[in-house]
Motif scaffolding. Structure first.
Motif, PDB file in Angstrom:
ATOM      1  N   ILE A  67      49.328 -35.096  41.761  1.00  0.00           N
ATOM      2  CA  ILE A  67      48.095 -34.685  41.981  1.00  0.00           C
ATOM      3  C   ILE A  67      47.301 -35.629  40.728  1.00  0.00           C
ATOM      4  O   ILE A  67      47.600 -35.317  39.929  1.00  0.00           O
ATOM      5  N   LEU A  68      46.194 -36.344  41.081  1.00  0.00           N
ATOM      6  CA  LEU A  68      45.558 -37.259  40.126  1.00  0.00           C
ATOM      7  C   LEU A  68      44.084 -36.432  40.200  1.00  0.00           C
ATOM      8  O   LEU A  68      43.750 -35.302  40.269  1.00  0.00           O
ATOM      9  N   VAL A  69      44.517 -36.516  38.510  1.00  0.00           N
ATOM     10  CA  VAL A  69      42.469 -35.091  38.158  1.00  0.00           C
ATOM     11  C   VAL A  69      42.564 -36.458  36.819  1.00  0.00           C
ATOM     12  O   VAL A  69      42.712 -37.063  36.399  1.00  0.00           O
ATOM     13  N   PRO A  70      41.352 -36.397  36.765  1.00  0.00           N
ATOM     14  CA  PRO A  70      40.784 -37.045  35.225  1.00  0.00           C
ATOM     15  C   PRO A  70      41.026 -36.391  34.359  1.00  0.00           C
ATOM     16  O   PRO A  70      41.841 -35.785  34.053  1.00  0.00           O
ATOM     17  N   GLY A  71      41.080 -37.417  33.295  1.00  0.00           N
ATOM     18  CA  GLY A  71      41.673 -37.199  32.263  1.00  0.00           C
ATOM     19  C   GLY A  71      40.719 -35.785  30.974  1.00  0.00           C
ATOM     20  O   GLY A  71      39.412 -36.294  31.303  1.00  0.00           O
ATOM     21  N   PHE A  72      42.030 -35.087  30.367  1.00  0.00           N
ATOM     22  CA  PHE A  72      40.744 -33.553  29.673  1.00  0.00           C
ATOM     23  C   PHE A  72      39.838 -34.239  28.586  1.00  0.00           C
ATOM     24  O   PHE A  72      40.332 -35.519  27.850  1.00  0.00           O
ATOM     25  N   ILE A  73      38.860 -33.684  28.954  1.00  0.00           N
ATOM     26  CA  ILE A  73      37.827 -34.259  27.067  1.00  0.00           C
ATOM     27  C   ILE A  73      37.751 -32.942  26.698  1.00  0.00           C
ATOM     28  O   ILE A  73      37.938 -31.646  27.011  1.00  0.00           O
ATOM     29  N   ASP A  74      38.362 -33.044  24.710  1.00  0.00           N
ATOM     30  CA  ASP A  74      38.100 -31.886  24.373  1.00  0.00           C
ATOM     31  C   ASP A  74      36.673 -32.475  22.963  1.00  0.00           C
ATOM     32  O   ASP A  74      36.627 -33.868  22.992  1.00  0.00           O
ATOM     33  N   ARG A  96      49.799 -35.464  26.774  1.00  0.00           N
ATOM     34  CA  ARG A  96      49.841 -34.280  27.469  1.00  0.00           C
ATOM     35  C   ARG A  96      48.157 -34.200  28.584  1.00  0.00           C
ATOM     36  O   ARG A  96      48.270 -33.138  29.006  1.00  0.00           O
ATOM     37  N   GLY A  97      47.735 -34.978  28.524  1.00  0.00           N
ATOM     38  CA  GLY A  97      46.478 -35.418  29.321  1.00  0.00           C
ATOM     39  C   GLY A  97      44.535 -35.083  28.461  1.00  0.00           C
ATOM     40  O   GLY A  97      44.177 -35.506  29.271  1.00  0.00           O
ATOM     41  N   VAL A  98      44.956 -35.382  27.500  1.00  0.00           N
ATOM     42  CA  VAL A  98      43.719 -35.850  26.632  1.00  0.00           C
ATOM     43  C   VAL A  98      43.986 -36.866  26.305  1.00  0.00           C
ATOM     44  O   VAL A  98      44.058 -37.827  25.738  1.00  0.00           O
ATOM     45  N   THR A  99      42.372 -37.809  27.139  1.00  0.00           N
ATOM     46  CA  THR A  99      41.956 -38.889  27.081  1.00  0.00           C
ATOM     47  C   THR A  99      40.597 -38.795  26.258  1.00  0.00           C
ATOM     48  O   THR A  99      40.584 -40.471  25.497  1.00  0.00           O
ATOM     49  N   THR A 100      40.100 -37.919  26.082  1.00  0.00           N
ATOM     50  CA  THR A 100      39.050 -38.200  25.227  1.00  0.00           C
ATOM     51  C   THR A 100      38.184 -37.164  24.015  1.00  0.00           C
ATOM     52  O   THR A 100      39.427 -36.040  24.888  1.00  0.00           O
ATOM     53  N   ALA A 101      38.810 -37.511  23.030  1.00  0.00           N
ATOM     54  CA  ALA A 101      38.616 -36.528  21.717  1.00  0.00           C
ATOM     55  C   ALA A 101      37.416 -36.425  21.132  1.00  0.00           C
ATOM     56  O   ALA A 101      36.515 -37.687  20.450  1.00  0.00           O
ATOM     57  N   ILE A 102      36.078 -35.673  21.016  1.00  0.00           N
ATOM     58  CA  ILE A 102      35.066 -36.163  20.775  1.00  0.00           C
ATOM     59  C   ILE A 102      35.064 -34.547  19.140  1.00  0.00           C
ATOM     60  O   ILE A 102      35.461 -33.635  18.921  1.00  0.00           O
ATOM     61  N   CYS A 103      35.468 -35.531  18.095  1.00  0.00           N
ATOM     62  CA  CYS A 103      35.981 -35.181  17.225  1.00  0.00           C
ATOM     63  C   CYS A 103      34.517 -35.075  15.298  1.00  0.00           C
ATOM     64  O   CYS A 103      33.641 -35.720  15.514  1.00  0.00           O
ATOM     65  N   ASP A 104      34.810 -34.541  14.652  1.00  0.00           N
ATOM     66  CA  ASP A 104      33.837 -34.210  13.850  1.00  0.00           C
ATOM     67  C   ASP A 104      34.825 -33.861  12.689  1.00  0.00           C
ATOM     68  O   ASP A 104      35.055 -33.246  12.251  1.00  0.00           O
ATOM     69  N   PRO A 105      34.589 -35.114  11.784  1.00  0.00           N
ATOM     70  CA  PRO A 105      35.077 -35.402  10.214  1.00  0.00           C
ATOM     71  C   PRO A 105      34.586 -34.914   9.061  1.00  0.00           C
ATOM     72  O   PRO A 105      35.020 -35.413   8.549  1.00  0.00           O
ATOM     73  N   ARG A 301      37.040 -29.157  36.223  1.00  0.00           N
ATOM     74  CA  ARG A 301      35.808 -29.484  36.079  1.00  0.00           C
ATOM     75  C   ARG A 301      34.859 -29.173  34.528  1.00  0.00           C
ATOM     76  O   ARG A 301      34.668 -29.808  34.104  1.00  0.00           O
ATOM     77  N   ALA A 302      35.040 -27.737  34.051  1.00  0.00           N
ATOM     78  CA  ALA A 302      35.100 -27.790  32.853  1.00  0.00           C
ATOM     79  C   ALA A 302      36.271 -28.843  31.821  1.00  0.00           C
ATOM     80  O   ALA A 302      35.082 -29.177  30.624  1.00  0.00           O
ATOM     81  N   ALA A 303      37.009 -29.207  32.165  1.00  0.00           N
ATOM     82  CA  ALA A 303      37.683 -30.110  30.909  1.00  0.00           C
ATOM     83  C   ALA A 303      37.727 -31.717  31.148  1.00  0.00           C
ATOM     84  O   ALA A 303      37.918 -32.365  30.479  1.00  0.00           O
ATOM     85  N   THR A 304      36.526 -31.848  32.224  1.00  0.00           N
ATOM     86  CA  THR A 304      36.531 -33.024  32.932  1.00  0.00           C
ATOM     87  C   THR A 304      34.717 -33.609  32.449  1.00  0.00           C
ATOM     88  O   THR A 304      34.579 -34.052  31.969  1.00  0.00           O
ATOM     89  N   LYS A 314      28.439 -40.783  30.830  1.00  0.00           N
ATOM     90  CA  LYS A 314      29.347 -41.340  32.484  1.00  0.00           C
ATOM     91  C   LYS A 314      29.481 -41.596  32.986  1.00  0.00           C
ATOM     92  O   LYS A 314      29.538 -41.970  34.066  1.00  0.00           O
ATOM     93  N   ASP A 315      30.800 -42.395  31.949  1.00  0.00           N
ATOM     94  CA  ASP A 315      31.193 -43.510  32.312  1.00  0.00           C
ATOM     95  C   ASP A 315      32.358 -42.967  32.514  1.00  0.00           C
ATOM     96  O   ASP A 315      34.137 -43.828  32.697  1.00  0.00           O
ATOM     97  N   ARG A 316      32.947 -41.780  32.711  1.00  0.00           N
ATOM     98  CA  ARG A 316      34.067 -40.893  33.328  1.00  0.00           C
ATOM     99  C   ARG A 316      34.066 -39.182  33.450  1.00  0.00           C
ATOM    100  O   ARG A 316      32.305 -38.986  33.366  1.00  0.00           O
ATOM    101  N   GLY A 317      35.429 -38.189  33.789  1.00  0.00           N
ATOM    102  CA  GLY A 317      35.465 -37.330  34.042  1.00  0.00           C
ATOM    103  C   GLY A 317      35.562 -37.224  35.326  1.00  0.00           C
ATOM    104  O   GLY A 317      35.589 -36.232  36.311  1.00  0.00           O
ATOM    105  N   MET A 318      35.607 -38.312  36.608  1.00  0.00           N
ATOM    106  CA  MET A 318      36.011 -38.185  37.886  1.00  0.00           C
ATOM    107  C   MET A 318      37.145 -39.284  37.794  1.00  0.00           C
ATOM    108  O   MET A 318      36.795 -39.950  37.557  1.00  0.00           O
ATOM    109  N   ILE A 319      37.259 -39.478  39.470  1.00  0.00           N
ATOM    110  CA  ILE A 319      37.925 -40.313  39.500  1.00  0.00           C
ATOM    111  C   ILE A 319      37.559 -40.563  40.544  1.00  0.00           C
ATOM    112  O   ILE A 319      37.445 -40.530  41.471  1.00  0.00           O
TER     113      ILE A 319
END
Length: 566
Positions: A67-74, A96-105, A301-304, A314-319
């Protein structure tokens, strides 16, 4: 945008040209209707260009019924707290599926300032996952600690506009917001109309209204369903957090359903390689949510998609055509077992990771603490009534306890029978040499000491112990190894992990860090420690923006009153 690339996308999407890559043999989860849809997924460069049809491809990948799902966003984390560099974090959680990480350094920024943020901005150009670098709002987090750097609004301005940027990271100084501190107002004004992340534990009522009115959009500090519900009703996007220390998933899971999922996201804030290896990352959160009864559509949905919408990605979150080719092939929605992961059209493989271009580490030789002696850890006082930090395992909230502790020879000694052990913070940035001491309950420590330079958010040396001599050995050892974690008993180092990048990150592969953490946990257990994650739990005891009682190098902090206890 290159017009040739644009034309290629259109041509490949229409089928006039063979797609660069075609994923075949799977079903696609539709996050709008909850359907599992048949058909190929066509990819041109880093974009999806075709779905729900058959395509020819220069390369065809058979996903074998997955099953194909969108990449996960932390949606919120501090990569430094994973204890590895951005490159090793990429290699650790990407598969493990994380393709975007929104980080605070802000961890590294509190040690070396703007150079730390630029390090993450530079690294984001070379990782396979998309690392989005928010600009740190609270360096230092408050006026009640000594950090290695200070970033005001004018220092943040030159860092704006980077391709990895989204906005202002978590505004932890919530009292400064609601009471209109001038420095806070300057930062909020600088990002007015843009994205601003929140951090307001237990805030409610008119104070919460004031905080949200400042334009702050997200919240990851909700620890109960009623708290999260109020914040949702006041327009905040609630990020369900499940980290190595802060574990809020079980408390907030009942709120997440198909109705609320568009306004809730997932974040880790943060997980270390040992925890990731034993349990997982966002994949673990998805599995656990579904196991607890959350509809799979809501969890994914929450993860993507919800995460992408919350942060304006706007360029991600769905296949779907036009979206980034961030795709995870799982065996089942319930298992969330990533069999193949693609980030920006690149399959995450060891060969792909090996081909990345690295950058030089920063923040070396950052531990400039004074050499300490056993006597430095005595706790003086003229009354037996004593403030004690009470640990809540699985939370970074603490209790403000009060115990009577006898004074002998001018010192209040640790009392293992009542689980009252010494905690100390030693300033390590070479600024003033401050040493503050206090008491904490909840470690279960019976002997020895443990110490760390991962000490939120100022990242001084935090140490807990029963033996002052062992505390001195542990603290001094951290200076010798450029920071990290140390466990000491009877003057001997039982286990250690060097973190030479600003005293926060290892230069070793994440597997080596994971093995060292196993040894450290075993050594801590041998001292009587009962906490599953004692090192990060220790780190958060020094964060003076999380209620109720904390400690910094300047003393014990009553967070509710937002003042140092005299």
């Amino acid at each position: 945008m290159d017009m040739g690339t644009l034309e290629d996308r259109i041509a490949q999407g229409r089928g006039d040209e063979a797609a660069d890559i075609v994923l075949r043999g799977g079903r696609m989860l539709d996050l709008v209707t909850d359907a599992l849809l048949e058909g190929d997924v066509a990819i041109c460069g880093d974009r999806i260009v075709g779905t729900l049809d058959s395509y020819d491809g220069r390369e065809v990948i058979d996903v074998g019924g997955a099953i194909l799902v969108p990449g996960f966003i932390d949606t919120h984390l501090h990569i430094e707290s994973s204890l590895v560099t951005p490159f090793e974090f990429d290699r650790c959680v990407g598969p493990r599926g994380v393709t975007t990480a929104i980080c605070d350094p802000h961890e590294i920024a509190n040690v070396i300032g703007a150079a730390g943020i630029r390090y993450f901005q530079d690294a984001s150009r070379h990782t396979l996952m998309d690392i989005r670098v928010q600009l740190s709002s609270c360096v230092p987090s408050t006026h009640m600690e000594t950090a290695g750097a200070e970033l005001d609004a004018q220092a943040l301005r030159p860092l704006m506009g980077h391709e990895s940027g989204l906005g202002l990271a978590e505004f932890m100084n919530y009292p400064g917001v609601i009471h209109r501190d001038p420095g806070c107002m300057e930062k909020l004004a600088l990002f007015d109309g843009g994205h601003i992340d929140g951090h307001c534990p237990l805030l409610s009522g008119r104070d919460l209204n004031a905080y949200v009115a400042a334009g702050i959009r997200t919240e990851h500090e909700a620890t109960s369903a009623p708290e999260a519900l109020e914040k949702l009703r006041k327009g905040m996007r609630v990020l369900i957090r499940e980290g190595s220390v802060s574990k809020d998933l079980h408390a907030l899971q009942p709120l997440l359903d198909e109705r609320t999922a568009p306004y809730m996201c997932l974040c880790t804030d943060d997980r270390n390689p040992l925890d990731i290896g034993e349990h997982g990352h966002l994949d673990y959160m998805i599995r656990e949510l579904i196991r607890l009864g959350t509809p799979p559509l809501a969890a994914y949905r929450a993860a993507t998609l919800s995460a992408a919408e919350a942060f304006g990605l706007k360029d991600r979150g769905m296949i779907a055509p036009g979206k980034r080719a961030d795709i995870v092939a799982v065996g089942s929605l319930e298992a969330c077992d990533a069999r193949m992961v693609m980030a920006g059209g690149v399959v995450l493989s060891e060969a792909a990771f090996a081909a990345r271009q690295g950058i030089e580490p920063v923040g070396r030789a950052s531990v400039k603490a004074p050499v300490v002696r056993a006597a430095d850890f005595r706790h003086r006082g003229n009354k037996v009534e004593t403030d004690v930090i009470g640990i809540r395992e699985g939370q970074i909230l603490t209790d403000h306890l009060h115990e009577d502790i006898a004074i002998a020879d001018g010192d209040k000694a640790p009392d293992t029978a009542r689980d009252l052990v010494r905690i100390a913070v030693v300033e390590r940035h070479g600024k003033n040499g401050n040493i503050a001491t206090g008491f904490v309950r909840g470690f279960g420590l019976k002997a020895g000491a443990i110490a760390s330079t991962v000490c939120h958010d100022h990242h001084n040396i935090a140490c807990v112990g029963v033996s002052y001599e062992d505390m001195a050995v542990a603290a001094n050892r951290l200076g010798e190894i450029e920071g990290g974690f140390v466990v000491v008993r009877d003057g001997a180092v039982l286990a250690e992990l060097a973190l030479p990048v600003a005293g926060l990150m290892s230069l070793e592969p994440f597997e080596a860090v994971r093995d060292s953490l196993e040894s450290l946990r075993a050594a801590a257990t041998s001292l009587g420690v009962t906490l599953e994650e004692p090192f990060l739990q220790l780190a958060f005891l020094a964060l003076p923006v999380i209620p109720a009682l904390k400690i910094t190098d300047r003393g014990m902090v009553d967070v509710t009153k937002f003042e140092i206890i005299s």
